[in-house]
Motif scaffolding. Structure first.
Motif, PDB file in Angstrom:
ATOM      1  N   ALA A 175      10.320   4.334   2.702  1.00  0.00           N
ATOM      2  CA  ALA A 175       9.390   3.388   3.343  1.00  0.00           C
ATOM      3  C   ALA A 175       9.800   3.204   4.802  1.00  0.00           C
ATOM      4  O   ALA A 175       9.947   2.086   5.294  1.00  0.00           O
ATOM      5  CB  ALA A 175       9.397   2.063   2.595  1.00  0.00           C
ATOM      6  N   SER A 176       9.957   4.313   5.497  1.00  0.00           N
ATOM      7  CA  SER A 176      10.463   4.315   6.875  1.00  0.00           C
ATOM      8  C   SER A 176       9.357   4.377   7.903  1.00  0.00           C
ATOM      9  O   SER A 176       9.607   4.264   9.092  1.00  0.00           O
ATOM     10  CB  SER A 176      11.393   5.517   7.092  1.00  0.00           C
ATOM     11  N   GLY A 177       8.134   4.596   7.434  1.00  0.00           N
ATOM     12  CA  GLY A 177       7.012   4.752   8.337  1.00  0.00           C
ATOM     13  C   GLY A 177       5.961   5.605   7.670  1.00  0.00           C
ATOM     14  O   GLY A 177       5.894   5.713   6.444  1.00  0.00           O
ATOM     15  N   ILE A 178       5.134   6.255   8.477  1.00  0.00           N
ATOM     16  CA  ILE A 178       4.106   7.163   7.981  1.00  0.00           C
ATOM     17  C   ILE A 178       4.505   8.590   8.351  1.00  0.00           C
ATOM     18  O   ILE A 178       5.013   8.838   9.444  1.00  0.00           O
ATOM     19  CB  ILE A 178       2.733   6.794   8.581  1.00  0.00           C
ATOM     20  N   PHE A 179       4.254   9.519   7.434  1.00  0.00           N
ATOM     21  CA  PHE A 179       4.572  10.926   7.663  1.00  0.00           C
ATOM     22  C   PHE A 179       3.295  11.730   7.846  1.00  0.00           C
ATOM     23  O   PHE A 179       2.234  11.377   7.307  1.00  0.00           O
ATOM     24  CB  PHE A 179       5.350  11.492   6.469  1.00  0.00           C
ATOM     25  N   ARG A 180       3.429  12.846   8.613  1.00  0.00           N
ATOM     26  CA  ARG A 180       2.303  13.743   8.815  1.00  0.00           C
ATOM     27  C   ARG A 180       2.775  15.186   8.718  1.00  0.00           C
ATOM     28  O   ARG A 180       3.824  15.547   9.266  1.00  0.00           O
ATOM     29  CB  ARG A 180       1.672  13.510  10.195  1.00  0.00           C
ATOM     30  N   LEU A 202       2.700  15.115  -3.828  1.00  0.00           N
ATOM     31  CA  LEU A 202       2.864  13.679  -3.582  1.00  0.00           C
ATOM     32  C   LEU A 202       2.197  12.951  -4.737  1.00  0.00           C
ATOM     33  O   LEU A 202       1.068  13.284  -5.115  1.00  0.00           O
ATOM     34  CB  LEU A 202       2.191  13.275  -2.274  1.00  0.00           C
ATOM     35  N   SER A 203       2.865  11.946  -5.300  1.00  0.00           N
ATOM     36  CA  SER A 203       2.302  11.276  -6.466  1.00  0.00           C
ATOM     37  C   SER A 203       2.858   9.868  -6.612  1.00  0.00           C
ATOM     38  O   SER A 203       4.009   9.601  -6.254  1.00  0.00           O
ATOM     39  CB  SER A 203       2.604  12.085  -7.730  1.00  0.00           C
ATOM     40  N   SER A 204       2.025   8.956  -7.160  1.00  0.00           N
ATOM     41  CA  SER A 204       2.487   7.590  -7.443  1.00  0.00           C
ATOM     42  C   SER A 204       3.601   7.580  -8.467  1.00  0.00           C
ATOM     43  O   SER A 204       4.462   6.703  -8.464  1.00  0.00           O
ATOM     44  CB  SER A 204       1.326   6.738  -7.969  1.00  0.00           C
ATOM     45  N   VAL A 205       3.558   8.537  -9.382  1.00  0.00           N
ATOM     46  CA  VAL A 205       4.515   8.586 -10.486  1.00  0.00           C
ATOM     47  C   VAL A 205       4.834  10.040 -10.767  1.00  0.00           C
ATOM     48  O   VAL A 205       4.020  10.929 -10.525  1.00  0.00           O
ATOM     49  CB  VAL A 205       3.917   7.885 -11.733  1.00  0.00           C
ATOM     50  N   GLY A 206       6.030  10.287 -11.268  1.00  0.00           N
ATOM     51  CA  GLY A 206       6.427  11.651 -11.562  1.00  0.00           C
ATOM     52  C   GLY A 206       6.189  12.002 -13.018  1.00  0.00           C
ATOM     53  O   GLY A 206       5.410  11.367 -13.723  1.00  0.00           O
ATOM     54  N   TRP A 220      -1.648  13.046   6.084  1.00  0.00           N
ATOM     55  CA  TRP A 220      -0.900  11.825   6.370  1.00  0.00           C
ATOM     56  C   TRP A 220      -0.570  11.123   5.056  1.00  0.00           C
ATOM     57  O   TRP A 220      -1.378  11.113   4.133  1.00  0.00           O
ATOM     58  CB  TRP A 220      -1.738  10.862   7.208  1.00  0.00           C
ATOM     59  N   PHE A 221       0.588  10.483   4.994  1.00  0.00           N
ATOM     60  CA  PHE A 221       0.924   9.707   3.799  1.00  0.00           C
ATOM     61  C   PHE A 221       2.053   8.738   4.131  1.00  0.00           C
ATOM     62  O   PHE A 221       2.777   8.905   5.118  1.00  0.00           O
ATOM     63  CB  PHE A 221       1.321  10.621   2.634  1.00  0.00           C
ATOM     64  N   GLY A 222       2.202   7.717   3.299  1.00  0.00           N
ATOM     65  CA  GLY A 222       3.287   6.767   3.520  1.00  0.00           C
ATOM     66  C   GLY A 222       3.151   5.548   2.628  1.00  0.00           C
ATOM     67  O   GLY A 222       2.216   5.423   1.831  1.00  0.00           O
ATOM     68  N   ARG A 223       4.120   4.650   2.782  1.00  0.00           N
ATOM     69  CA  ARG A 223       4.185   3.396   2.028  1.00  0.00           C
ATOM     70  C   ARG A 223       4.320   2.239   3.004  1.00  0.00           C
ATOM     71  O   ARG A 223       4.745   2.414   4.142  1.00  0.00           O
ATOM     72  CB  ARG A 223       5.406   3.392   1.092  1.00  0.00           C
ATOM     73  N   TRP A 273       0.807  -1.216   0.000  1.00  0.00           N
ATOM     74  CA  TRP A 273       0.000   0.000   0.000  1.00  0.00           C
ATOM     75  C   TRP A 273       0.843   1.271   0.000  1.00  0.00           C
ATOM     76  O   TRP A 273       1.973   1.296   0.457  1.00  0.00           O
ATOM     77  CB  TRP A 273      -0.959   0.053   1.201  1.00  0.00           C
ATOM     78  N   SER A 274       0.264   2.297  -0.579  1.00  0.00           N
ATOM     79  CA  SER A 274       0.657   3.682  -0.323  1.00  0.00           C
ATOM     80  C   SER A 274      -0.641   4.462  -0.214  1.00  0.00           C
ATOM     81  O   SER A 274      -1.667   4.058  -0.772  1.00  0.00           O
ATOM     82  CB  SER A 274       1.554   4.236  -1.437  1.00  0.00           C
ATOM     83  N   PHE A 275      -0.628   5.558   0.514  1.00  0.00           N
ATOM     84  CA  PHE A 275      -1.876   6.288   0.750  1.00  0.00           C
ATOM     85  C   PHE A 275      -1.603   7.757   1.010  1.00  0.00           C
ATOM     86  O   PHE A 275      -0.479   8.159   1.355  1.00  0.00           O
ATOM     87  CB  PHE A 275      -2.645   5.688   1.939  1.00  0.00           C
ATOM     88  N   ILE A 276      -2.650   8.557   0.847  1.00  0.00           N
ATOM     89  CA  ILE A 276      -2.655   9.970   1.236  1.00  0.00           C
ATOM     90  C   ILE A 276      -3.989  10.207   1.943  1.00  0.00           C
ATOM     91  O   ILE A 276      -5.049   9.857   1.418  1.00  0.00           O
ATOM     92  CB  ILE A 276      -2.530  10.899   0.011  1.00  0.00           C
TER      93      ILE A 276
END
Length: 650
Positions: free
Chosen positions: A175-180, A156-160, A132-135, A119-122
């Motif tokens: 992929a170190s955790g979730i960011f806020r 923030l984007s899945s692809v550039g 919030w976002f992360g992988r 997963w990745s999310f926003i």
């Protein structure tokens, strides 16, 4: 699989109600079934959310999704376990329902700690102005960030997308955790503070293992107005896998090598190991956990369910829902064998086998007529690939493909055909679509420039170029089905692509594992495996997700299922590999033994061969490059050249 994006602006003059055309184009390719944008305006900031859905399960749910309180969610993932999602439910909606009911930070972290799957999310919390976002822990889904040098916006984007500015402006979210981020505070202070909620492992003794990536490492390549800090409450996500077993043997091991090192390996050689009852049990446990991982990844799909009761769709008319990146090597053969267990028998499986045109060797004068005939029958240009996609392969194409073309007789094609025969012998009732995907130098150069270049970035080495291009052409699935009776142009429409990545990293499959073992023994080998798994998110997975997703397909990684990794991590290293033994046996030993137990024959003994060598892409251009060199072929091209390509059909 989805393309998700959130563009944030802190100033009116830098705000746009639309994404840039090329970025929107790239996102839509990932999510062809639904596209939607949502604008959230605040006195301090504006957020433009963009979601593009590849529909794979439950009811088609357009993204972004929004609740009555103004919270917004973008999800690019699959819940395979941990959080309950019924067969006919959509996991994006289920995850959003859970998030909307979360009362605090701890609840949000508990939710994402439970999810098993990529997963990745926003997620935007309107009342608190938090983004919030992360992988996931392994980084199996891509997520990039881009901060403007002026500090007035970020994305923030899945692809550039290609940019006329510096190539390294898009970077992978670690992929170190979730960011806020507190968007209101960022707007007022003119600086972006990323609060990190890291992955940590809690053992039975309640000892906390710290996150691998330090805050300093994450901050290193970010602009000065962006900082990364630990969250004040020291909250964290629970790592989804157990730590690697670093145990060393108390005494020298009896490894059945009395006659193994001096004789060519055979299937009987491997069977010697299976005479050990303990080893046989471990191998069966491995098969069981890997089989479940494959099952989850091939059954979470919409299938033909609207048939009249009692009426079965004729097999020849069925379309494959699952494809496998297939070299005929041990990883892809085991995945194919296990997929065969779980996919309905009347459903074909696509085996995607890619080959790059090898340079022609000088032909003696007496063979000129034969050479001319071959030249007249060349079929594997870009034009013929397009014909294949449309089912219009020409007569010359069919004539040429009926005889093996030596220009595409690369190692992976040879082992792939041999693997196909093994699979057909094991289950002759299954339709195995062996798709011969052939790529010329001209097609490689054109599509690298116009499509693949920006997908591989921000990675930029020769290795990234080779693997990125090979995976892109393979997962596109345009090629030929060759049989004794006929040659047919073919395009795989399977939305799910299984890949064997993760096997080499965990089971000492690379030559560098052997080199480390020879110089530093089992202790050094353990550290190498730990390092390989720790860096797989930044080295492989984001790139592969972007490359495969560009075709509106989803990459799935059975060897990186959380339960598979935990099982392998729990074993001492000598039960997974034995590098005192020759190539073809010692590396990935447990997987080879599993292959024998599954009834596979010659493929169980194939030595590791990297995709870039097996497909021969490394032989097409410069031969004197090192894999770690920066690749000039991946450099950003001008926007004028890029605009020529916009509507390319592939």
């Amino acid at each position: 699989m989805c393309g998700i994006c959130c563009s944030v602006s802190f100033s009116v003059e830098h705000f746009s109600k639309d994404l840039k055309e090329d970025l929107l184009h790239n996102l839509k390719r990932r999510g062809p079934n639904s596209s939607k944008q949502l604008l959230k305006s605040n006195v301090n900031y504006q957020c433009l959310f963009s979601g593009h859905v590849l529909h794979l399960r439950g009811v088609l749910t357009a993204q972004p999704v929004e609740d009555e309180r103004g919270n917004v969610f973008l999800w690019n993932g699959e819940v395979f376990s941990g959080v309950k999602v019924e067969a006919k439910e959509n996991d994006a909606q289920i995850m959003f329902n859970y998030l909307s009911s979360c009362k605090n930070e701890s609840d949000i972290l508990s939710l994402f700690s439970e999810v098993q799957g990529p997963w990745s999310f926003i997620y935007y919390q309107a009342s608190s102005h938090h983004l919030w976002f992360g992988r996931d822990f392994f980084g199996r889904r891509s997520l990039l960030w881009h901060f403007s040098n002026l500090g007035k916006s970020f994305c923030l984007s899945s692809v550039g997308a290609q940019m006329s500015e510096l190539a390294n402006q898009w970077q992978e979210v670690p992929a170190s955790g979730i960011f806020r981020i507190n968007l209101k505070s960022a707007s007022i202070s003119k600086s972006v503070v990323l609060k990190l909620y890291p992955w940590k492992y809690i053992s039975k003794e309640n000892v906390i293992k710290g996150c691998v990536n330090s805050l300093t490492q994450i901050s290193a390549n970010l602009p000065t107005f962006v900082s990364v800090v630990a969250n004040e409450a020291n909250l964290y996500l629970k790592e989804p896998v157990v730590p690697l077993n670093m145990m060393l043997p108390q005494a020298s091991l009896d490894i059945h090598r009395s006659n193994i090192s001096s004789t060519p390996p055979t299937r009987e050689t491997l069977q010697v190991f299976l005479t050990d009852g303990n080893m046989k049990e471990i191998v069966q446990q491995f098969i069981d956990v890997l089989s479940i991982a494959v099952k989850r990844r091939v059954l979470c799909l919409p299938r033909d369910e609207n048939l009249t009761p009692g009426k079965v769709l004729k097999t020849w008319n069925r379309k494959a829902n699952v494809a496998i990146l297939f070299s005929g090597g041990i990883d892809s053969m085991v995945i194919a064998t296990l997929a065969d267990r779980h996919i309905p028998l009347d459903e074909p499986i696509d085996l995607l086998n890619v080959a790059f045109m090898t340079k022609e060797k000088p032909i003696p004068t007496g063979l000129n007529k034969k050479r001319i005939k071959q030249k007249n029958c060349e079929i594997f240009s870009e034009d013929s690939s397009k014909n294949a996609a449309a089912g219009r392969g020409g007569g010359a194409a069919a004539a040429a493909a009926t005889s093996p073309d030596k220009q595409f007789s690369v190692p992976d094609r040879i082992t792939g055909r041999a693997g196909l025969k093994e699979l057909q012998a094991a289950n002759p009732s299954r339709i195995w679509n062996f798709v011969e995907i052939n790529v010329s130098l001209e097609e490689l150069q054109k599509l690298r420039r116009t499509r693949i270049c920006h997908l591989v970035q921000p990675l930029d080495t020769v290795l990234d170029d080779s693997i990125g291009c090979a995976v892109w052409f393979a997962s596109r699935g345009i090629g030929w089905l060759v049989s004794q009776d006929e040659v047919k142009s073919y395009q795989s429409n399977a939305k799910v692509v299984l890949t064997g990545i993760g096997a080499d990293e965990q089971l000492a499959g690379y030559s560098r594992h052997r080199a480390r073992f020879q110089t530093h023994g089992l202790e050094g080998l353990n550290k190498e495996i730990e390092m390989e798994l720790g860096r797989i998110s930044s080295r492989n997975l984001g790139r592969d997700d972007r490359v495969i997703g560009d075709h509106g397909k989803e990459a799935r990684f059975p060897f990186l299922d959380e339960n598979v990794v935990s099982f392998l991590n729990s074993l001492p290293v000598w039960e997974k590999a034995n590098l005192t033994l020759p190539r073809g046996i010692g590396e990935k030993l447990i997987l080879r033994l599993a292959a024998v137990e599954l009834g596979l024959t010659s493929s169980a003994l194939l030595p590791k061969r990297a995709m870039q060598f097996g497909s021969r892409i490394v032989k097409m251009e410069k031969n004197n490059e090192k894999a770690s060199d920066k690749c000039g072929r991946l450099q950003v091209i001008s926007l004028e050249n890029l605009s020529i390509e916009k509507e390319i059909t592939v």
